[in-house]
Design an enzyme around this catalytic site. Structure first.
Site, PDB file in Angstrom:
ATOM      1  N   SER A 442       1.106  -1.103   0.468  1.00  0.00           N
ATOM      2  CA  SER A 442      -0.044   0.052   0.023  1.00  0.00           C
ATOM      3  C   SER A 442       1.019   1.087  -0.005  1.00  0.00           C
ATOM      4  CB  SER A 442      -0.629  -0.232   1.112  1.00  0.00           C
ATOM      5  OG  SER A 442       0.045  -0.091   2.493  1.00  0.00           O
ATOM      6  N   HIS A 463      -3.045  -3.117  -5.586  1.00  0.00           N
ATOM      7  CA  HIS A 463      -3.019  -2.324  -4.334  1.00  0.00           C
ATOM      8  C   HIS A 463      -4.709  -2.533  -4.352  1.00  0.00           C
ATOM      9  CE1 HIS A 463      -3.814   1.449  -1.835  1.00  0.00           C
ATOM     10  NE2 HIS A 463      -3.409   0.213  -1.063  1.00  0.00           N
ATOM     11  N   GLU A 475      -6.421  -0.805  -7.400  1.00  0.00           N
ATOM     12  CA  GLU A 475      -5.090   0.802  -8.289  1.00  0.00           C
ATOM     13  C   GLU A 475      -4.264  -0.123  -8.406  1.00  0.00           C
ATOM     14  OE1 GLU A 475      -2.661   4.824  -6.391  1.00  0.00           O
ATOM     15  OE2 GLU A 475      -3.651   3.591  -5.067  1.00  0.00           O
ATOM     16  N   ASN A 513      -2.976   6.927  -1.268  1.00  0.00           N
ATOM     17  CA  ASN A 513      -2.992   6.898   0.651  1.00  0.00           C
ATOM     18  C   ASN A 513      -2.154   8.290  -0.438  1.00  0.00           C
ATOM     19  OD1 ASN A 513      -3.800   4.312   1.379  1.00  0.00           O
ATOM     20  ND2 ASN A 513      -1.679   3.493   1.011  1.00  0.00           N
TER      21      ASN A 513
END
Length: 735
Positions: A442, A463, A475, A513
């Protein structure tokens, strides 16, 4: 080529068939509306025609309205787009009302011709609003069919009479799940709810039989009959009053006032319930025009329908790469993420090898799927046979040799580069030469992880978001050496498991993120500054964020945030932002005190013994005293919003993000970024780039360089450009 055709049989029944050429699903266009109107006129005027059946030439009835119809209505009206929309909507109402009255004398309610709908499969949007205007709806006994009005999910509401007819047919309370939640059900449940009339094996034959035997009274809708009373009561009926007051409270509780479509829908229902039916249609048209003129509706339609659909259909898939559908996937690590990945893969019919260091851990990971299926059986959404089949696809083991014929590997082990490198080398010694290797990291850069691989062109990031089975976004991250086949493999796999992909280039935190972490940090920073925690949380919820930043920190765990902060500081060295100190001090101290979030039943919130939130932690005020003077709501909201959207702009500027459609869709599906806005880039377009750049300067002066205006946004502001005007891609679809 026409969308609607009509055939008059020897029994005197006109069969009107909807079959859009070259499309797998019928969608309503402007031309099709005119065709249907002409055919209805023809059948009503023909004395030999006793009745009409409207059906589909496809396995489903219809999937909705071609959204370009609404756009054409606006553009055709020139300087008065609202009038153009209203007039066009009223024309649709006129057609459906013509079907409903079917040539009868309105005073005597006699002389009309019966018109029935025959639905072979799915009927949603205008695909249900049209049948609702007919006198009886017959649907095939097709458990895979979906029936409903999902418009609210893309920022609008049923505007072709569906809102008014459903409420008058069922009552406001019974209709609310279908209107306010966009609930879709199978035909049997639709009949049970009172949306349709019959579920039969042959809907066309049943509909034909009905129209040949229908009486004048069968053609009169309840709302056209003398003495009609709305089920459950109108707004000022004692029972209805409670319903409408409760509905208003419910809508505001669920939306926090952030989603305009729900409010406009409720207004149309409330006002329409107090006037005659034809006036109610006009009320519905006015409110429908109102929501269509709101930039939020256009942004939501674009992101949650057009762009989402385009990405799912391979808009960013490399050209010239043959189908890369996955036959056997190896999942490394049977923890929460690995178990979830195994579950969704097996549910898609893919063979899975779930590997962990210990057999007990691997078995526990497989048991996650068993528990999930058991819950599905209890809810009537799965069967024992389905459970057996899905579990049969998962092999839980410690033996790497089980991967020797896998065509995709997804590594989901602990977030440690050393551990990941060791696993990569061990697995590559076993898997086929052409097998694609993906990491579910991540935060760790893919290019760095790929150094442990002897085949970096076949190394990629996939991800997933937690929990895997619930989150819709995946992702995909390209490392510097990742090849096109690896990208195609990842995209085809995501398509197989029925999720929405975005593809980004490699960078620390990737895209999602990168944007969400500043949101969390800004919330914590404001707490440290003395901003009332309740103000922060409610400001976020009134923006349409599903969780305030403090609650989201609790859900993801404070210790994870501390680990990310330490790793980021180690990687950035002296470049680590100085303004992170208040955030780090607060987070580190809370972790030291054992307040790790929900998992420890103690974080920014307090929890009871069962782990249920009981409110913000009272001790937070002692740690970070609340200031006497508080910022206004908009100031707090702008800090929370700009902390996210500026990172999205920087990601585009730096080439991490290649397509703004992915930026908007990824933000909404990945972390719930204010869905009403359409996503970060859509929000900046609504705000206007000149004002956004000006606001950046104000926030920078007040709070620091993290709000510095990116050069791209500054340039666009000076030129008066929009992101979709400059970077958008045109797609056509239906809703």
């Amino acid at each position: 080529m026409t969308d609607f055709t009509m055939k008059k049989d020897a029994d005197g029944v006109a069969i009107v068939t909807w079959d859009c050429p070259g499309k797998s699903m019928n969608v309503m266009s402007g031309e099709a509306l005119e065709e249907l109107s002409s055919l209805i006129d023809d059948a009503l005027a023909d004395e030999a025609v006793k009745g009409i059946v409207i059906t589909s030439g496809k396995k489903d009835f219809a999937g909705g309205m071609d959204l370009n119809v609404l756009a054409d209505m606006k553009s055709a009206a020139g300087d008065n787009p609202a009038q153009g929309l209203f007039d066009g909507i009223m024309q649709m109402h006129g057609l459906l009302r013509k079907i409903e009255l079917a040539g009868m004398d309105f005073k005597t309610k006699k002389g009309g011709k019966p018109i029935a709908s025959a639905l072979p499969g799915t009927a949603v949007g205008i695909g249900l609003e049209l049948p609702l205007s007919t006198h009886r709806i017959f649907a095939a006994d097709n458990s895979k069919a979906k029936i409903g009005l999902p418009e609210i999910m893309v920022g609008i509401f049923p505007g072709a009479g569906g809102t008014t007819r459903l409420v008058r047919k069922m009552g406001a309370m019974a209709a609310s799940p279908f209107l306010l939640q966009g609930k879709l059900v199978d035909p049997k449940k639709a009949k049970g709810a009172g949306i349709i009339d019959e579920v039969v094996d042959d809907p066309v034959a049943a509909a034909k039989d009905w129209v040949l035997n229908a009486k004048d009274a069968d053609l009169v809708k309840p709302w056209d009959a003398k003495g009609y009373k709305m089920p459950g009561g109108a707004p000022y009926h004692p029972a209805g009053f409670q319903t409408f007051v409760g509905a208003s409270a419910m809508v505001n509780a669920n939306t926090n006032g952030a989603f305009p479509a729900a409010k406009d829908l409720l207004s149309a229902v409330y006002e329409g319930a107090m006037v005659p039916f034809d006036t109610a249609l006009k009320v519905e048209a006015r409110w429908f025009t109102h929501i269509l003129m709101n930039p939020s509706s256009a942004a939501m339609i674009r992101s949650l329908f057009l762009n989402k659909e385009a990405l799912e259909k391979g808009a960013v898939r490399p050209k010239g790469i043959e189908d890369q559908s996955v036959k056997k996937v190896g999942v490394l690590g049977a923890g929460m993420m690995g178990a979830g990945i195994a579950l969704v893969s097996a549910m898609a019919g893919i063979e899975v090898v779930l590997i962990d260091q210990k057999q007990e851990a691997a078995d526990k990971g497989k048991a996650y799927t068993e528990t999930f299926m058991d819950k599905g059986i209890k809810r009537g959404k799965a069967t024992a046979e389905k459970k057996e089949k899905v579990l049969g696809l998962i092999t839980a083991t410690t033996d790497y040799d089980a991967l020797k014929d896998a065509d995709l590997i997804i590594e989901a082990v602990f977030e440690d580069p050393g551990i990941k490198a060791e696993v990569t080398k061990n697995v590559e010694a076993v898997i086929p030469e052409d097998c694609i290797f993906a990491s579910n990291t991540s935060t760790l850069p893919i290019t760095g992880l790929a150094k442990a691989s002897s085949r970096p062109e076949q190394f990629i990031g996939i991800h997933f978001f937690s929990p895997v089975e619930k989150m819709l976004l995946v992702e995909i991250i390209k490392g510097k050496e990742t090849g096109d086949r690896a990208v195609a493999k990842a995209l085809d796999y995501v398509r197989q498991i029925r999720k929405t992909p975005i593809v980004v280039n490699d960078a620390r935190f990737f895209y999602a993120n990168r944007c969400i972490i500043p949101y969390l940090n800004e919330g914590a920073r404001m707490v440290a500054e003395g901003v009332a925690p309740a103000l922060i949380e409610n400001a976020a919820k009134q923006l349409g964020m599903p969780l305030g930043p403090l609650q989201l920190v609790d859900e993801t765990s404070l210790d994870l945030g501390v680990k990310i902060a330490k790793a980021t500081k180690a990687a950035m060295g002296d470049a680590y932002p100085a303004d992170m100190k208040p955030v780090d001090d607060l987070m580190f101290s809370m972790v030291d005190e054992g307040r790790l979030g929900r998992k420890s039943k103690a974080g920014f919130y307090s929890y009871d013994e069962k782990g249920k939130r009981t409110g913000l932690w009272e001790g937070l005020a002692e740690k970070c005293p609340v200031a006497d003077e508080q910022p206004d709501l908009i100031e707090v909201q702008h800090r929370l919003m700009f902390s996210q959207v500026l990172e999205a702009v920087r990601a585009l500027e730096e080439g991490v993000l290649e397509d703004i459609r992915e930026g908007d869709v990824g933000a909404i599906l990945g972390w719930g970024f204010a869905p009403w806005s359409g996503g970060p880039f859509s929000w900046l377009d609504i705000l206007g780039t000149p004002y956004a750049a000006e606001r950046c300067d104000q926030l920078t002066e007040a709070y620091g360089d993290r709000f510095a205006c990116p050069a791209l946004l500054r340039e666009m502001g000076e030129k008066g450009q929009t992101f979709y005007g400059r970077f958008g891609k045109q797609d056509k679809a239906a809703a």
